[in-house]
Motif scaffolding. Structure first.
Motif, PDB file in Angstrom:
ATOM      1  N   UNK A  29       0.825  -1.218   0.000  1.00  0.00           N
ATOM      2  CA  UNK A  29       0.000   0.000   0.000  1.00  0.00           C
ATOM      3  C   UNK A  29       0.858   1.267   0.000  1.00  0.00           C
ATOM      4  N   UNK A  30       0.238   2.344  -0.448  1.00  0.00           N
ATOM      5  CA  UNK A  30       0.957   3.623  -0.471  1.00  0.00           C
ATOM      6  C   UNK A  30       1.277   4.076   0.948  1.00  0.00           C
ATOM      7  N   UNK A  31       0.419   3.772   1.913  1.00  0.00           N
ATOM      8  CA  UNK A  31       0.723   4.163   3.294  1.00  0.00           C
ATOM      9  C   UNK A  31       1.952   3.414   3.805  1.00  0.00           C
ATOM     10  N   UNK A  32       2.084   2.141   3.430  1.00  0.00           N
ATOM     11  CA  UNK A  32       3.281   1.388   3.818  1.00  0.00           C
ATOM     12  C   UNK A  32       4.518   1.969   3.143  1.00  0.00           C
ATOM     13  N   UNK A  33       4.390   2.311   1.872  1.00  0.00           N
ATOM     14  CA  UNK A  33       5.532   2.917   1.174  1.00  0.00           C
ATOM     15  C   UNK A  33       5.943   4.223   1.833  1.00  0.00           C
ATOM     16  N   UNK A  34       4.966   5.032   2.251  1.00  0.00           N
ATOM     17  CA  UNK A  34       5.274   6.301   2.926  1.00  0.00           C
ATOM     18  C   UNK A  34       6.023   6.054   4.232  1.00  0.00           C
ATOM     19  N   UNK A  35       5.548   5.113   5.011  1.00  0.00           N
ATOM     20  CA  UNK A  35       6.179   4.816   6.302  1.00  0.00           C
ATOM     21  C   UNK A  35       7.598   4.311   6.095  1.00  0.00           C
ATOM     22  N   UNK A  36       7.767   3.349   5.201  1.00  0.00           N
ATOM     23  CA  UNK A  36       9.091   2.770   4.966  1.00  0.00           C
ATOM     24  C   UNK A  36      10.061   3.801   4.388  1.00  0.00           C
ATOM     25  N   UNK A  37       9.588   4.615   3.455  1.00  0.00           N
ATOM     26  CA  UNK A  37      10.458   5.634   2.855  1.00  0.00           C
ATOM     27  C   UNK A  37      10.867   6.679   3.881  1.00  0.00           C
ATOM     28  N   UNK A  38       9.923   7.116   4.696  1.00  0.00           N
ATOM     29  CA  UNK A  38      10.247   8.126   5.711  1.00  0.00           C
ATOM     30  C   UNK A  38      11.317   7.602   6.663  1.00  0.00           C
ATOM     31  N   UNK A  39      11.193   6.350   7.052  1.00  0.00           N
ATOM     32  CA  UNK A  39      12.130   5.797   8.039  1.00  0.00           C
ATOM     33  C   UNK A  39      13.458   5.380   7.407  1.00  0.00           C
ATOM     34  N   UNK A  40      13.398   4.605   6.325  1.00  0.00           N
ATOM     35  CA  UNK A  40      14.629   4.038   5.766  1.00  0.00           C
ATOM     36  C   UNK A  40      15.323   4.929   4.738  1.00  0.00           C
ATOM     37  N   UNK A  41      14.574   5.702   3.983  1.00  0.00           N
ATOM     38  CA  UNK A  41      15.191   6.543   2.948  1.00  0.00           C
ATOM     39  C   UNK A  41      15.517   7.925   3.509  1.00  0.00           C
ATOM     40  N   UNK A  42      14.529   8.536   4.179  1.00  0.00           N
ATOM     41  CA  UNK A  42      14.715   9.888   4.700  1.00  0.00           C
ATOM     42  C   UNK A  42      15.385   9.910   6.070  1.00  0.00           C
ATOM     43  N   UNK A  43      15.464   8.757   6.720  1.00  0.00           N
ATOM     44  CA  UNK A  43      16.161   8.673   7.999  1.00  0.00           C
ATOM     45  C   UNK A  43      15.381   9.191   9.199  1.00  0.00           C
ATOM     46  N   UNK A  44      14.072   9.329   9.059  1.00  0.00           N
ATOM     47  CA  UNK A  44      13.277   9.801  10.184  1.00  0.00           C
ATOM     48  C   UNK A  44      13.143   8.699  11.233  1.00  0.00           C
ATOM     49  N   UNK A  45      13.038   9.127  12.473  1.00  0.00           N
ATOM     50  CA  UNK A  45      12.722   8.167  13.529  1.00  0.00           C
ATOM     51  C   UNK A  45      11.259   7.775  13.368  1.00  0.00           C
ATOM     52  N   UNK A  46      10.861   6.696  14.025  1.00  0.00           N
ATOM     53  CA  UNK A  46       9.456   6.300  13.950  1.00  0.00           C
ATOM     54  C   UNK A  46       8.567   7.349  14.612  1.00  0.00           C
ATOM     55  N   UNK A  47       9.057   7.995  15.648  1.00  0.00           N
ATOM     56  CA  UNK A  47       8.292   9.066  16.296  1.00  0.00           C
ATOM     57  C   UNK A  47       8.080  10.226  15.331  1.00  0.00           C
ATOM     58  N   UNK A  48       9.118  10.611  14.607  1.00  0.00           N
ATOM     59  CA  UNK A  48       8.997  11.684  13.611  1.00  0.00           C
ATOM     60  C   UNK A  48       8.033  11.284  12.495  1.00  0.00           C
ATOM     61  N   UNK A  49       8.130  10.036  12.066  1.00  0.00           N
ATOM     62  CA  UNK A  49       7.237   9.542  11.020  1.00  0.00           C
ATOM     63  C   UNK A  49       5.794   9.544  11.494  1.00  0.00           C
ATOM     64  N   UNK A  50       5.573   9.114  12.715  1.00  0.00           N
ATOM     65  CA  UNK A  50       4.223   9.101  13.279  1.00  0.00           C
ATOM     66  C   UNK A  50       3.648  10.514  13.304  1.00  0.00           C
ATOM     67  N   UNK A  51       4.441  11.452  13.758  1.00  0.00           N
ATOM     68  CA  UNK A  51       3.996  12.849  13.825  1.00  0.00           C
ATOM     69  C   UNK A  51       3.659  13.370  12.431  1.00  0.00           C
ATOM     70  N   UNK A  52       4.533  13.097  11.476  1.00  0.00           N
ATOM     71  CA  UNK A  52       4.344  13.579  10.103  1.00  0.00           C
ATOM     72  C   UNK A  52       3.094  12.992   9.458  1.00  0.00           C
ATOM     73  N   UNK A  53       2.795  11.716   9.762  1.00  0.00           N
ATOM     74  CA  UNK A  53       1.655  11.043   9.148  1.00  0.00           C
ATOM     75  C   UNK A  53       0.420  11.064  10.047  1.00  0.00           C
ATOM     76  N   UNK A  54       0.497  11.810  11.142  1.00  0.00           N
ATOM     77  CA  UNK A  54      -0.619  11.952  12.083  1.00  0.00           C
ATOM     78  C   UNK A  54      -1.090  10.605  12.620  1.00  0.00           C
TER      79      UNK A  54
END
Length: 76
Positions: A29-54
């Motif tokens: 899913x696109x939501x999975x791609x967003x989560x994985x890209x934010x964490x593994x490609x952009x280097x965001x922490x999971x907390x940062x990713x959670x905040x960004x994706x509400x």
């Protein structure tokens, strides 16, 4: 040594792996791609990713686990 236009076995293997990953990413899913890209490609922490994706912090950990499981299944 002579220069060759053909890729080495190592390079070809890397290309095959990238193509397999690209195909697997297109199957989740696109939501999975967003989560994985934010964490593994952009280097965001999971907390940062959670905040960004509400998403709630507890939700992002569960979502990441689910997304990785789906991605692994597509790659197998």
């Amino acid at each position: 040594p002579p220069v060759s236009d053909s890729p080495s076995a190592e390079t070809a293997c890397g290309i095959d792996e990238r193509l397999a990953l690209r195909e697997a990413l297109s199957e989740i899913s696109s939501s999975c791609r967003q989560i994985l890209a934010a964490h593994y490609v952009e280097g965001q922490t999971l907390t940062e990713t959670a905040r960004r994706l509400a998403l709630a912090n507890s939700g992002i950990f569960k979502a990441m686990t689910r997304c990785l499981k789906r991605l692994r299944k597509c790659l197998s």
